[in-house]
Design an enzyme around this catalytic site. Structure first.
Site, PDB file in Angstrom:
ATOM      1  N   GLU A  54       0.826  -1.209   0.000  1.00 19.46           N
ATOM      2  CA  GLU A  54       0.000   0.000   0.000  1.00 19.46           C
ATOM      3  C   GLU A  54       0.862   1.261   0.000  1.00 19.46           C
ATOM      4  O   GLU A  54       0.570   2.230  -0.706  1.00 19.46           O
ATOM      5  CB  GLU A  54      -0.919   0.009   1.227  1.00 19.46           C
ATOM      6  CG  GLU A  54      -1.875  -1.170   1.315  1.00 19.46           C
ATOM      7  CD  GLU A  54      -1.321  -2.316   2.143  1.00 19.46           C
ATOM      8  OE1 GLU A  54      -2.092  -2.923   2.900  1.00 19.46           O
ATOM      9  OE2 GLU A  54      -0.101  -2.607   2.028  1.00 19.46           O
ATOM     10  N   TRP A 172      18.566 -39.694 -11.476  1.00 18.52           N
ATOM     11  CA  TRP A 172      17.506 -38.682 -11.518  1.00 18.52           C
ATOM     12  C   TRP A 172      16.274 -39.341 -12.094  1.00 18.52           C
ATOM     13  O   TRP A 172      16.335 -39.856 -13.216  1.00 18.52           O
ATOM     14  CB  TRP A 172      17.909 -37.482 -12.370  1.00 18.52           C
ATOM     15  CG  TRP A 172      19.097 -36.741 -11.860  1.00 18.52           C
ATOM     16  CD1 TRP A 172      20.362 -36.811 -12.328  1.00 18.52           C
ATOM     17  CD2 TRP A 172      19.096 -35.800 -10.780  1.00 18.52           C
ATOM     18  NE1 TRP A 172      21.175 -35.971 -11.613  1.00 18.52           N
ATOM     19  CE2 TRP A 172      20.420 -35.337 -10.661  1.00 18.52           C
ATOM     20  CE3 TRP A 172      18.124 -35.316  -9.920  1.00 18.52           C
ATOM     21  CZ2 TRP A 172      20.787 -34.408  -9.695  1.00 18.52           C
ATOM     22  CZ3 TRP A 172      18.496 -34.390  -8.976  1.00 18.52           C
ATOM     23  CH2 TRP A 172      19.810 -33.937  -8.868  1.00 18.52           C
TER      24      TRP A 172
END
Length: 376
Positions: A54, A172
């Protein structure tokens, strides 16, 4: 009235997402100021201790903020913390209308910010964007309302459902794009939670990286009831690390704990969950992380720790990457050995979203009672 135009709030959410990896422990918040039907100022919260969204937007708008409308993704704060109260800046700016996507769940605000603005003659309203606001800050909302962080379990699994080989090897299973995406999810997390066996077998760093460039360095939290991790493990080398273990009076373990603390490793001891048990309550650990202002916890661990988290019913979300590879045998995600009538029960989880990430599929799942099982 500007409040009829949803595109201004959409822009505020876009801005808020820019702080996805940097605002912790504060919420991600975006804000735009509109005058004469046009955006005259905008901003987002970058990091704790800096101006809130703000205030950034008010500074951006300058005098054009006067008599304008403010769209903000979360209720403005009304207390002085590391920065001043946003409500005071809004009042001083001359803004005439404030539209928020959601009230702030922080008990120090919780409607008080809007009430403060109303008392000063500023029109306030709340849009029906609560779900979107929570999606942006799930950990902040949960921590403020339940005293626990949002727990996301990240999994990479093969087509036949294994998360590692029988040996424990898991590098992996998925391709490079999925691994890169996983690091982006790490970067938005306050901490990475893993188990001692993962540390011993894989010796990971658990940083959030883009190649070798570090995106962020979440706190690394290791569940190590039996104190088997070595001080020289990679996980302790970079950034903050915490080790959670069972409270002990054994002299050899006490000496190891002291040595770890001398190396700036934050060792926290928990009482055993049951008599004659070498385990502690994971919910107690999560409550401690919430006290330390952790909003989102990403779990990257083996089936033992994931099963324990599942049994304590503290998992909020699964982030699953499914590879097209077939391992043939290996370790499963959760141990359900001995549980009866598994196939007859209603599914515990529903799909929130699914998409392709490189050669792999990414799935996000929430508990079945989440109320929204649609694909995005």
């Amino acid at each position: 009235m500007g409040s009829l135009n949803c595109t201004f709030m959409d822009r505020a959410f876009e801005l808020a997402e820019r702080g996805l990896n940097t605002t912790m422990p504060n919420p991600r918040v975006g804000c735009v100021i509109v005058n004469g039907g046009k955006i005259v100022g905008e901003g987002y919260h970058r990091r704790s201790g800096e101006d809130h969204a703000e205030v950034v937007a008010i500074k951006s708008a300058g005098e054009k903020a006067r008599n304008g409308s403010m769209y903000v993704t979360l209720e403005p704060c009304c207390f002085k913390g590391k920065t001043g109260a946003c409500t005071d800046e809004i009042i001083r700016s001359g803004i005439s209308e404030v539209i928020v996507a959601s009230r702030d769940p922080n008990p120090r605000v919780a409607g008080k910010g809007l009430l403060r603005l109303e008392e000063k003659g500023i029109s306030v309203s709340t849009r029906k964007d609560l779900e979107k606001a929570i999606e942006l800050n799930p950990g902040f909302f949960k921590r403020m309302t339940k005293g626990l962080p949002w727990v996301r379990v990240k999994i990479a699994k093969s087509l036949d459902g294994y998360i590692a080989m029988d040996s424990g090897e898991s590098k992996w299973i998925t391709g490079p794009k999925a691994r890169e995406d996983g690091h982006r999810w790490r970067a938005r997390s306050c901490c990475i939670l893993t188990g001692s066996q993962t540390v011993r077998q894989d010796n990971p760093r658990l940083t959030a990286r883009d190649g070798e460039r570090i995106l962020s360095n979440p706190i690394k939290v290791i569940v190590d009831p039996n104190l088997i991790c070595e001080i020289t493990s990679n996980v302790f080398a970079e950034g903050n690390a915490m080790l959670a273990t069972v409270k002990t009076e054994e002299s050899n373990k006490t000496k190891k704990i002291e040595a770890m603390r001398d190396r700036n490793i934050n060792v926290i001891e928990f009482p055993t969950a049951e008599s004659k048990s070498n385990r502690f309550s994971l919910k107690s650990l999560l409550a401690e992380l919430a006290k330390q202002e952790c909003n989102e916890v990403q779990v990257e661990a083996g089936p033992g720790l994931i099963t324990s988290l599942s049994n304590e019913k503290v998992i909020d979300e699964f982030l699953v990457y499914q590879s097209p590879k077939i391992l043939g045998s290996g370790l499963s995600l959760i141990d359900k050995i001995g549980e009866k009538n598994v196939l007859k029960k209603k599914g515990d989880w529903c799909y929130k979203s699914t998409c392709m990430i490189g050669e792999d599929i990414r799935m996000i799942l929430r508990r079945s009672e989440c109320g929204d099982c649609s694909f995005e």
